[in-house]
Design a protein around this motif. Sequence first.
Motif, PDB file in Angstrom:
ATOM      1  N   ARG A  73       0.842  -1.203   0.000  1.00 44.52           N
ATOM      2  CA  ARG A  73       0.000   0.000   0.000  1.00 44.52           C
ATOM      3  C   ARG A  73       0.869   1.242   0.000  1.00 44.52           C
ATOM      4  NH1 ARG A  73      -5.326  -0.756  -1.167  1.00 44.52           N
ATOM      5  NH2 ARG A  73      -5.943  -2.739  -0.317  1.00 44.52           N
ATOM      6  N   LEU A  74       0.463   2.248  -0.771  1.00 41.97           N
ATOM      7  CA  LEU A  74       1.162   3.528  -0.793  1.00 41.97           C
ATOM      8  C   LEU A  74       0.723   4.359   0.412  1.00 41.97           C
ATOM      9  CD1 LEU A  74       0.638   4.354  -4.557  1.00 41.97           C
ATOM     10  CD2 LEU A  74       2.661   3.362  -3.491  1.00 41.97           C
ATOM     11  N   ASP A  75       1.563   5.312   0.793  1.00 42.60           N
ATOM     12  CA  ASP A  75       1.168   6.167   1.915  1.00 42.60           C
ATOM     13  C   ASP A  75       0.027   7.080   1.477  1.00 42.60           C
ATOM     14  OD1 ASP A  75       2.202   8.533   0.671  1.00 42.60           O
ATOM     15  OD2 ASP A  75       4.174   8.135   1.528  1.00 42.60           O
ATOM     16  N   ALA A  76      -0.628   7.713   2.444  1.00 44.83           N
ATOM     17  CA  ALA A  76      -1.812   8.526   2.169  1.00 44.83           C
ATOM     18  C   ALA A  76      -1.493   9.716   1.265  1.00 44.83           C
ATOM     19  CB  ALA A  76      -2.438   9.002   3.472  1.00 44.83           C
ATOM     20  N   ALA A  77      -0.372  10.373   1.482  1.00 44.47           N
ATOM     21  CA  ALA A  77      -0.022  11.550   0.678  1.00 44.47           C
ATOM     22  C   ALA A  77       0.190  11.172  -0.789  1.00 44.47           C
ATOM     23  CB  ALA A  77       1.222  12.225   1.241  1.00 44.47           C
ATOM     24  N   THR A  78       0.923  10.098  -1.024  1.00 46.60           N
ATOM     25  CA  THR A  78       1.159   9.650  -2.400  1.00 46.60           C
ATOM     26  C   THR A  78      -0.135   9.179  -3.035  1.00 46.60           C
ATOM     27  OG1 THR A  78       3.415   9.010  -1.843  1.00 46.60           O
ATOM     28  CG2 THR A  78       2.472   8.037  -3.837  1.00 46.60           C
ATOM     29  N   SER A  79      -0.949   8.472  -2.283  1.00 49.42           N
ATOM     30  CA  SER A  79      -2.239   8.005  -2.801  1.00 49.42           C
ATOM     31  C   SER A  79      -3.119   9.175  -3.194  1.00 49.42           C
ATOM     32  CB  SER A  79      -2.950   7.153  -1.744  1.00 49.42           C
ATOM     33  OG  SER A  79      -2.227   5.980  -1.481  1.00 49.42           O
ATOM     34  N   GLU A  80      -3.143  10.198  -2.360  1.00 53.60           N
ATOM     35  CA  GLU A  80      -3.956  11.379  -2.667  1.00 53.60           C
ATOM     36  C   GLU A  80      -3.473  12.050  -3.954  1.00 53.60           C
ATOM     37  OE1 GLU A  80      -5.329  15.648  -0.733  1.00 53.60           O
ATOM     38  OE2 GLU A  80      -3.845  14.422   0.310  1.00 53.60           O
ATOM     39  N   ARG A  81      -2.166  12.210  -4.097  1.00 55.01           N
ATOM     40  CA  ARG A  81      -1.621  12.833  -5.305  1.00 55.01           C
ATOM     41  C   ARG A  81      -1.958  12.014  -6.552  1.00 55.01           C
ATOM     42  NH1 ARG A  81       3.370  13.376  -2.064  1.00 55.01           N
ATOM     43  NH2 ARG A  81       3.201  15.369  -1.015  1.00 55.01           N
ATOM     44  N   LEU A  82      -1.848  10.694  -6.442  1.00 58.06           N
ATOM     45  CA  LEU A  82      -2.175   9.834  -7.583  1.00 58.06           C
ATOM     46  C   LEU A  82      -3.651   9.922  -7.953  1.00 58.06           C
ATOM     47  CD1 LEU A  82      -0.023   6.676  -6.886  1.00 58.06           C
ATOM     48  CD2 LEU A  82       0.112   8.153  -8.895  1.00 58.06           C
ATOM     49  N   LEU A  83      -4.511   9.942  -6.942  1.00 58.65           N
ATOM     50  CA  LEU A  83      -5.938  10.048  -7.215  1.00 58.65           C
ATOM     51  C   LEU A  83      -6.274  11.379  -7.880  1.00 58.65           C
ATOM     52  CD1 LEU A  83      -7.288   8.438  -3.941  1.00 58.65           C
ATOM     53  CD2 LEU A  83      -7.591   7.546  -6.253  1.00 58.65           C
ATOM     54  N   LEU A  84      -5.665  12.457  -7.399  1.00 60.79           N
ATOM     55  CA  LEU A  84      -5.904  13.770  -8.004  1.00 60.79           C
ATOM     56  C   LEU A  84      -5.361  13.816  -9.433  1.00 60.79           C
ATOM     57  CD1 LEU A  84      -5.129  16.090  -4.959  1.00 60.79           C
ATOM     58  CD2 LEU A  84      -7.370  15.588  -5.956  1.00 60.79           C
ATOM     59  N   LEU A  85      -4.187  13.235  -9.638  1.00 55.87           N
ATOM     60  CA  LEU A  85      -3.604  13.183 -10.980  1.00 55.87           C
ATOM     61  C   LEU A  85      -4.489  12.370 -11.914  1.00 55.87           C
ATOM     62  CD1 LEU A  85      -1.247  13.762 -12.907  1.00 55.87           C
ATOM     63  CD2 LEU A  85      -0.121  11.736 -11.978  1.00 55.87           C
ATOM     64  N   SER A  86      -4.999  11.270 -11.427  1.00 55.46           N
ATOM     65  CA  SER A  86      -5.879  10.420 -12.222  1.00 55.46           C
ATOM     66  C   SER A  86      -7.159  11.169 -12.598  1.00 55.46           C
ATOM     67  CB  SER A  86      -6.200   9.160 -11.421  1.00 55.46           C
ATOM     68  OG  SER A  86      -7.028   8.307 -12.133  1.00 55.46           O
ATOM     69  N   GLN A  87      -7.726  11.903 -11.641  1.00 53.29           N
ATOM     70  CA  GLN A  87      -8.926  12.692 -11.923  1.00 53.29           C
ATOM     71  C   GLN A  87      -8.642  13.781 -12.959  1.00 53.29           C
ATOM     72  OE1 GLN A  87     -10.084  13.978  -7.923  1.00 53.29           O
ATOM     73  NE2 GLN A  87     -12.008  12.910  -8.264  1.00 53.29           N
TER      74      GLN A  87
END
Length: 98
Positions: A73-87
């Motif tokens: 699992r990725l950390d929360a900060a990296t996950s958030e950035r990836l989700l925003l980038l994906s959006q």
Amino acid sequence: MHTPVYTTPPLTATAMPVSNRLSAPQLIDRSRQGLVGTEAGQIARLLAITDKEMTRLLNQSVATFHRQAKAVRLDAATSERLLLLSQLATYGASVFQD
């Protein structure tokens, strides 16, 4: 170290991960839980960008990106950035259609 360049079909809104079809609270929950490490590579391939380019977008070093991509699992900060980038990529694909 070799920096791969991913080649894929053109990016479309339907080609992006399922996370783009989640509500805001669901996205927050996914971010807090941490994305699966392989999702970073999937997003990079869909955007047809290199690891080095992805690390700049995530504000990480290449070594940190590779270490996290191998993690369960990725950390929360990296996950958030990836989700925003994906959006953002999904929105761009829907607006420009190619």
